[in-house]
Design a protein around this motif. Structure first.
Motif, PDB file in Angstrom:
ATOM      1  N   TYR A 177      24.714  57.497  25.688  1.00 13.71           N
ATOM      2  CA  TYR A 177      25.656  56.927  26.653  1.00 13.71           C
ATOM      3  C   TYR A 177      25.565  57.639  28.007  1.00 13.71           C
ATOM      4  O   TYR A 177      26.373  57.405  28.896  1.00 13.71           O
ATOM      5  CB  TYR A 177      27.080  56.999  26.084  1.00 13.71           C
ATOM      6  CG  TYR A 177      27.990  55.874  26.535  1.00 13.71           C
ATOM      7  CD1 TYR A 177      27.755  54.555  26.161  1.00 13.71           C
ATOM      8  CD2 TYR A 177      29.103  56.140  27.332  1.00 13.71           C
ATOM      9  CE1 TYR A 177      28.592  53.532  26.577  1.00 13.71           C
ATOM     10  CE2 TYR A 177      29.950  55.117  27.744  1.00 13.71           C
ATOM     11  CZ  TYR A 177      29.689  53.813  27.361  1.00 13.71           C
ATOM     12  OH  TYR A 177      30.525  52.791  27.768  1.00 13.71           O
ATOM     13  N   ASN A 179      25.460  61.142  28.848  1.00 10.78           N
ATOM     14  CA  ASN A 179      25.827  62.530  29.129  1.00 10.78           C
ATOM     15  C   ASN A 179      24.574  63.386  29.050  1.00 10.78           C
ATOM     16  O   ASN A 179      23.764  63.237  28.132  1.00 10.78           O
ATOM     17  CB  ASN A 179      26.882  63.019  28.128  1.00 10.78           C
ATOM     18  CG  ASN A 179      28.179  62.259  28.259  1.00 10.78           C
ATOM     19  OD1 ASN A 179      28.844  62.327  29.296  1.00 10.78           O
ATOM     20  ND2 ASN A 179      28.538  61.495  27.226  1.00 10.78           N
ATOM     21  N   PRO A 214      23.080  63.381  19.229  1.00 11.19           N
ATOM     22  CA  PRO A 214      24.284  62.615  18.898  1.00 11.19           C
ATOM     23  C   PRO A 214      25.324  62.765  20.017  1.00 11.19           C
ATOM     24  O   PRO A 214      25.384  63.801  20.678  1.00 11.19           O
ATOM     25  CB  PRO A 214      24.788  63.278  17.609  1.00 11.19           C
ATOM     26  CG  PRO A 214      23.634  64.036  17.059  1.00 11.19           C
ATOM     27  CD  PRO A 214      22.791  64.428  18.238  1.00 11.19           C
ATOM     28  N   TYR A 215      26.098  61.715  20.202  1.00 10.38           N
ATOM     29  CA  TYR A 215      27.157  61.706  21.203  1.00 10.38           C
ATOM     30  C   TYR A 215      28.266  62.672  20.812  1.00 10.38           C
ATOM     31  O   TYR A 215      28.652  62.675  19.633  1.00 10.38           O
ATOM     32  CB  TYR A 215      27.725  60.287  21.297  1.00 10.38           C
ATOM     33  CG  TYR A 215      28.763  60.114  22.373  1.00 10.38           C
ATOM     34  CD1 TYR A 215      28.395  59.725  23.652  1.00 10.38           C
ATOM     35  CD2 TYR A 215      30.112  60.346  22.102  1.00 10.38           C
ATOM     36  CE1 TYR A 215      29.351  59.571  24.643  1.00 10.38           C
ATOM     37  CE2 TYR A 215      31.062  60.198  23.091  1.00 10.38           C
ATOM     38  CZ  TYR A 215      30.680  59.815  24.347  1.00 10.38           C
ATOM     39  OH  TYR A 215      31.623  59.665  25.336  1.00 10.38           O
ATOM     40  N   PRO A 216      28.884  63.429  21.695  1.00 13.16           N
ATOM     41  CA  PRO A 216      28.454  63.635  23.071  1.00 13.16           C
ATOM     42  C   PRO A 216      27.531  64.842  23.195  1.00 13.16           C
ATOM     43  O   PRO A 216      27.728  65.852  22.533  1.00 13.16           O
ATOM     44  CB  PRO A 216      29.782  63.925  23.775  1.00 13.16           C
ATOM     45  CG  PRO A 216      30.624  64.606  22.729  1.00 13.16           C
ATOM     46  CD  PRO A 216      30.172  64.094  21.390  1.00 13.16           C
ATOM     47  N   CYS A 218      26.920  67.851  24.505  1.00  7.74           N
ATOM     48  CA  CYS A 218      27.683  68.889  25.208  1.00  7.74           C
ATOM     49  C   CYS A 218      26.895  70.181  25.228  1.00  7.74           C
ATOM     50  O   CYS A 218      26.166  70.441  24.294  1.00  7.74           O
ATOM     51  CB  CYS A 218      29.011  69.133  24.492  1.00  7.74           C
ATOM     52  SG  CYS A 218      30.336  68.062  25.046  1.00  7.74           S
ATOM     53  N   PRO A 219      27.072  71.075  26.196  1.00  8.01           N
ATOM     54  CA  PRO A 219      27.869  70.907  27.411  1.00  8.01           C
ATOM     55  C   PRO A 219      27.277  69.828  28.309  1.00  8.01           C
ATOM     56  O   PRO A 219      26.096  69.500  28.177  1.00  8.01           O
ATOM     57  CB  PRO A 219      27.775  72.281  28.071  1.00  8.01           C
ATOM     58  CG  PRO A 219      26.448  72.824  27.618  1.00  8.01           C
ATOM     59  CD  PRO A 219      26.296  72.331  26.207  1.00  8.01           C
ATOM     60  N   ILE A 220      28.072  69.309  29.207  1.00  8.91           N
ATOM     61  CA  ILE A 220      27.629  68.199  30.039  1.00  8.91           C
ATOM     62  C   ILE A 220      27.475  68.664  31.487  1.00  8.91           C
ATOM     63  O   ILE A 220      28.408  69.205  32.068  1.00  8.91           O
ATOM     64  CB  ILE A 220      28.632  67.035  29.980  1.00  8.91           C
ATOM     65  CG1 ILE A 220      28.901  66.641  28.517  1.00  8.91           C
ATOM     66  CG2 ILE A 220      28.107  65.835  30.766  1.00  8.91           C
ATOM     67  CD1 ILE A 220      29.916  65.521  28.355  1.00  8.91           C
ATOM     68  N   THR A 223      27.900  63.579  33.795  1.00  8.81           N
ATOM     69  CA  THR A 223      28.677  62.828  32.803  1.00  8.81           C
ATOM     70  C   THR A 223      28.318  61.343  32.822  1.00  8.81           C
ATOM     71  O   THR A 223      27.813  60.805  33.798  1.00  8.81           O
ATOM     72  CB  THR A 223      30.186  63.002  33.043  1.00  8.81           C
ATOM     73  OG1 THR A 223      30.481  62.704  34.418  1.00  8.81           O
ATOM     74  CG2 THR A 223      30.624  64.428  32.734  1.00  8.81           C
ATOM     75  N   GLN A 224      28.645  60.700  31.713  1.00  9.46           N
ATOM     76  CA  GLN A 224      28.277  59.313  31.439  1.00  9.46           C
ATOM     77  C   GLN A 224      28.766  58.316  32.487  1.00  9.46           C
ATOM     78  O   GLN A 224      28.169  57.257  32.661  1.00  9.46           O
ATOM     79  CB  GLN A 224      28.851  58.920  30.081  1.00  9.46           C
ATOM     80  CG  GLN A 224      30.383  58.952  30.037  1.00  9.46           C
ATOM     81  CD  GLN A 224      30.931  58.747  28.633  1.00  9.46           C
ATOM     82  OE1 GLN A 224      30.399  59.263  27.660  1.00  9.46           O
ATOM     83  NE2 GLN A 224      31.996  57.986  28.533  1.00  9.46           N
ATOM     84  N   ASP A 225      29.844  58.646  33.178  1.00 10.23           N
ATOM     85  CA  ASP A 225      30.394  57.699  34.153  1.00 10.23           C
ATOM     86  C   ASP A 225      29.504  57.536  35.374  1.00 10.23           C
ATOM     87  O   ASP A 225      29.782  56.705  36.241  1.00 10.23           O
ATOM     88  CB  ASP A 225      31.840  58.071  34.543  1.00 10.23           C
ATOM     89  CG  ASP A 225      32.035  59.553  34.820  1.00 10.23           C
ATOM     90  OD1 ASP A 225      31.205  60.368  34.359  1.00 10.23           O
ATOM     91  OD2 ASP A 225      33.007  59.908  35.494  1.00 10.23           O
ATOM     92  N   PHE A 226      28.429  58.332  35.445  1.00 10.25           N
ATOM     93  CA  PHE A 226      27.499  58.202  36.564  1.00 10.25           C
ATOM     94  C   PHE A 226      26.130  57.685  36.143  1.00 10.25           C
ATOM     95  O   PHE A 226      25.224  57.598  36.978  1.00 10.25           O
ATOM     96  CB  PHE A 226      27.347  59.556  37.273  1.00 10.25           C
ATOM     97  CG  PHE A 226      28.637  60.013  37.907  1.00 10.25           C
ATOM     98  CD1 PHE A 226      29.087  59.407  39.067  1.00 10.25           C
ATOM     99  CD2 PHE A 226      29.416  60.983  37.321  1.00 10.25           C
ATOM    100  CE1 PHE A 226      30.292  59.786  39.646  1.00 10.25           C
ATOM    101  CE2 PHE A 226      30.624  61.374  37.888  1.00 10.25           C
ATOM    102  CZ  PHE A 226      31.062  60.764  39.055  1.00 10.25           C
ATOM    103  N   VAL A 227      25.966  57.354  34.877  1.00 10.47           N
ATOM    104  CA  VAL A 227      24.630  57.018  34.369  1.00 10.47           C
ATOM    105  C   VAL A 227      24.597  55.575  33.845  1.00 10.47           C
ATOM    106  O   VAL A 227      25.438  55.182  33.043  1.00 10.47           O
ATOM    107  CB  VAL A 227      24.213  58.006  33.253  1.00 10.47           C
ATOM    108  CG1 VAL A 227      22.869  57.620  32.653  1.00 10.47           C
ATOM    109  CG2 VAL A 227      24.170  59.429  33.809  1.00 10.47           C
ATOM    110  N   ASP A 228      23.626  54.792  34.338  1.00 10.39           N
ATOM    111  CA  ASP A 228      23.508  53.394  33.907  1.00 10.39           C
ATOM    112  C   ASP A 228      22.709  53.246  32.625  1.00 10.39           C
ATOM    113  O   ASP A 228      23.084  52.466  31.756  1.00 10.39           O
ATOM    114  CB  ASP A 228      22.812  52.572  35.010  1.00 10.39           C
ATOM    115  CG  ASP A 228      23.648  52.475  36.257  1.00 10.39           C
ATOM    116  OD1 ASP A 228      24.558  51.636  36.288  1.00 10.39           O
ATOM    117  OD2 ASP A 228      23.411  53.263  37.192  1.00 10.39           O
TER     118      ASP A 228
END
Lengths: 513, 513
Positions: A177, A179, A214-216, A218-220, A223-228
């Protein structure tokens, strides 16, 4: 027109555009704007994992004329730029602008793409001597290369000066996703700092990994909110090439002598004290300065606030010895630095923007006391060249050179007085990378020159009995050793535009005859 | 006009503006834009430390009509909102819009400011029952309050829907150049997640601290490149109020029974398995569900991927027991959570945007399997109210309610069937906070109702012998116990607008007669 370092610059450069001339290191502050960002929002249930780079090229709708970006934390071990560019070349796309934070010899395939018109533009803030640098010098790139600094690039991205269509982020660890971190996996490289602005501002962001967790994951770091999209490849890099070549203290007696004088000068100038901050490069002489500074810090019982920069195990040792409370890290140069960043919360990442962007609310370089810098050439105005060699061939780009010089209270160039039988101190440098107004001291094996703007330092070094000379004297000494070099001759063709960190043009590189 | 949950909403609301009606939980995705940001760049040598809140108010040029923002990690111990608003009131400023992520009883001084027209607007995503909620209900605020969700607020800020003039960030630790964390100091509160969007998008950002540390204040939650000024006050908060009141497993037998049934239902529905993700609130019954889920996870030897949310020590124990690999934390509810966030890299902060923003590239809620939710009321369409109580008084706002419900594969409401001698299941809820299409299951002490959209779950729960009923049956059962409640009567005056996470209006709150 002439800019503030006296360079004759055209008002308009074909393939680059209108020129904003360099007006002085601190002339261009005030209110600034971060650009808006378009993105496609992701609904619950949507997937991001794609099967291949080819599928990525389809999904992101890559077209002629687009800008694709890469980061260089994998250095000369990076496979990602080549993988992506091979897929682009296979499609028959043309006129691609490669916005890479760094280019290394491993990226030699770019030369062929330049010759074929697949790649017609390159923006870069660090470039190693090698085939791509040589090809740019020889004029194979249709448009002039755009050289930036480590802080200037995120400034350009954030302001909209450099718009990225698709950012490809080499991800030593990623989940499906998006991260991402740089600390785990076969190609672990540490921080991903240079890629942060790309991940925020590019139209599309693609994580390229060889280590899908495996999700997530970590450490990140990103983050996923910036990756298409996320794509898995066999390998993103060669660990042997990821570790920087030059991360050991020099054994050369001249380098060691320079380092000793440099540390004495830093001390005499009053900068070795509690709460001090310090940055040095990964080169042998620079690390030798760190070794000498370390000795003095230990003798005096000094605890500094932070060390910054591209970080080596050597700097990590200083952290662990209690000589600094913190590290700010934009790039890990070796695996000891990677491990320290992963495991020690006092070893913090900084984005390229936080490191050096002049147009944010205060970069880390603004808090630097002492910066140790290299130079290919330095001139009587203390202007420094790290872009072109003595024959006019492109050898590098600013990296953090002009960022840290502008920010540090004591910006000190350390260099042998001659290199390859040529003087380093010149009347005028071939190419200005860093303006002399931001350079305070030059240290060579034959003496120290202090910028006349810094009478305060001059007086302290003289009082301490250090070998202070004028920069003109150092130039004469050098020329006595080597003879006066023949001037290089250039054609009119501009092969690279050198931007200062604020986006103004401080110099251009012309093709040597 | 009627929106997609059948609520009659005006097309234009005075003091709010044009209404975009709620169209469905997943109707509003696609290409979105993050707004541009204006900032004043900071030159080397400039200082950020100011002497007092009064000096801050001068420096940031606070004026009538401006929007000031606050975050609520200090909860009912927060002094910062009151300190700043007192300084604003003293200046005689008018028409201030307070954009707070949360409002608590401690913020009672706002009531006086509302009455005097100093504060005429409030935007908030969490509000405790108390004086401010009551005053809004009573119509003392000139403009309708704007209720958002935890994901909806950063969406609004990022998109430019909610423009903040000055963000005040309560900083448990800060240095003089604006690096901030929430983990050290007398008012340590853990993550600062709700303040992240404010720090990036506000015109001016001010760190308010009672714990000024030597540079750099590490670890860093908000970095200096986003902070304009730093000011030191005597105290930013009362530790007794910072810890949330309800962070223990309930001892009430009804609550425990509900929790047991809920956990059985989660298991029967197939969601207790390796890689599961889970979130619950900090209320007693919600934590009791966590306790029951924990038992089943242990029995089955299940290792989940992550737990998310506002985090309590209880969830930290589950991490440390190896039941989850990671925690995503938007708010630490107790000191055990604070310490875990500070010390354990597997306990990661998430910004409010990363947590729940529907218009980014995939929020954490999108990856949730199981979400345990509360409810003041739930209706036959499974719409949930957490905004108004049975007498029409404002009791809360969405918080993460409608964000997590939209994202989670299994969004489960757990509640007593009756509260205060009133049925919780109603024909129509007084105020819709969360649309029924995103709620899967209701668990009460008298049985479970499954949303007809989820026949798959219905079948599994029936097969497992769980007490599945229709929601109509549960309504009748409740009404047999309590009688059918009298409908509340309202005036026409709209005192609050309830935004769905995507910024559309899902309902309005009218003043009760």
């Amino acid at each position: 027109m002439k800019n503030a370092v006296g360079r004759e610059i055209p008002e308009y450069i074909e393939g680059y555009g209108k020129v904003r001339p360099f007006m002085g290191a601190f002339a261009n502050y005030g209110v600034r704007e971060r650009a808006s960002v378009r993105l496609r929002s992701v609904k619950p249930g949507e997937q991001k994992l794609l099967a291949s780079i080819d599928e990525v090229v389809d999904k992101v709708n890559l077209k002629d004329g687009m800008t694709v970006s890469f980061h260089h934390h994998l250095r000369n071990g990076d496979y990602v730029l080549n993988l992506v560019m091979a897929a682009i070349a296979k499609r028959g796309l043309k006129d691609i602008h490669v916005a890479a934070t760094g280019i290394f010899p491993i990226h030699e395939p770019l030369v062929e793409y330049m010759k074929k018109g697949i790649v017609t533009g390159i923006s870069v803030n660090y470039i190693s001597p090698g085939p791509v640098a040589k090809a740019i010098t020889q004029g194979y790139l249709k448009n002039p290369a755009r050289f930036m600094s480590h802080g200037g690039r995120p400034r350009a991205i954030e302001s909209g000066d450099l718009h990225i269509d698709v950012a490809f982020i080499a991800a030593p660890e990623a989940d499906a996703y998006g991260n991402i971190n740089g600390v785990n996996g076969p190609a672990a490289c540490g921080t991903l700092s240079y890629a942060i602005a790309d991940s925020i501002y590019a139209d599309k962001v693609v994580a390229v990994t060889d280590n899908l967790s495996p999700y997530p994951a970590c450490p990140i770091d990103i983050t996923q909110d910036f990756v298409d999209y996320v794509v898995v490849v066999d390998s993103i890099g060669d660990p042997n090439g990821i570790v920087s070549g030059t991360t050991k203290v020099t054994k050369d007696p001249v380098g060691l002598r320079i380092a000793k004088i440099a540390a004495q000068a830093i001390d005499a100038a009053g900068y070795i004290k509690n709460e001090m901050s310090f940055q040095t490069g990964a080169g042998g002489t620079s690390l030798a300065v760190a070794a000498e500074v370390r000795k003095i810090m230990k003798e005096k019982g000094v605890v500094g606030s932070f060390a910054a920069g591209g970080v080596t195990g050597y700097i990590v040792d200083m952290l662990n010895d209690g000589l600094f409370r913190n590290i700010f890290d934009v790039q890990c140069f070796d695996l000891k630095a990677v491990a320290s960043y992963r495991d020690n919360p006092r070893h913090q990442a900084m984005s390229g923007s936080l490191y050096g962007n002049p147009h944010d609310k205060g970069a880390i370089v603004n808090n630097l006391d002492v910066m140790i810098l290299g130079a290919t050439e330095i001139d009587l105005d203390f202007n420094v060249n790290v872009v072109t060699g003595s024959d006019g061939t492109i050898m590098g780009a600013s990296g953090g050179h002009n960022d840290t010089a502008a920010g540090a209270k004591l910006a000190m160039v350390v260099t042998n007085l001659t290199k390859g039988r040529l003087p380093v101190v010149k009347e005028k440098v071939t190419t200005v990378t860093t303006p002399g107004e931001t350079i305070d001291v030059l240290v060579t094996e034959r003496g120290i020159a202090v910028n006349p703007r810094r009478q305060d330092i001059q007086e302290k070094l003289v009082a301490a009995g250090l070998p202070v000379k004028s920069i003109e004297e150092l130039k004469e000494t050098a020329e006595k050793m080597t003879g006066k070099p023949e001037p290089i001759e250039f054609t009119d063709k501009i092969v690279a535009v050198v931007e200062y960190r604020d986006g103004t043009v401080i110099d251009v590189v012309r093709q040597p005859k």
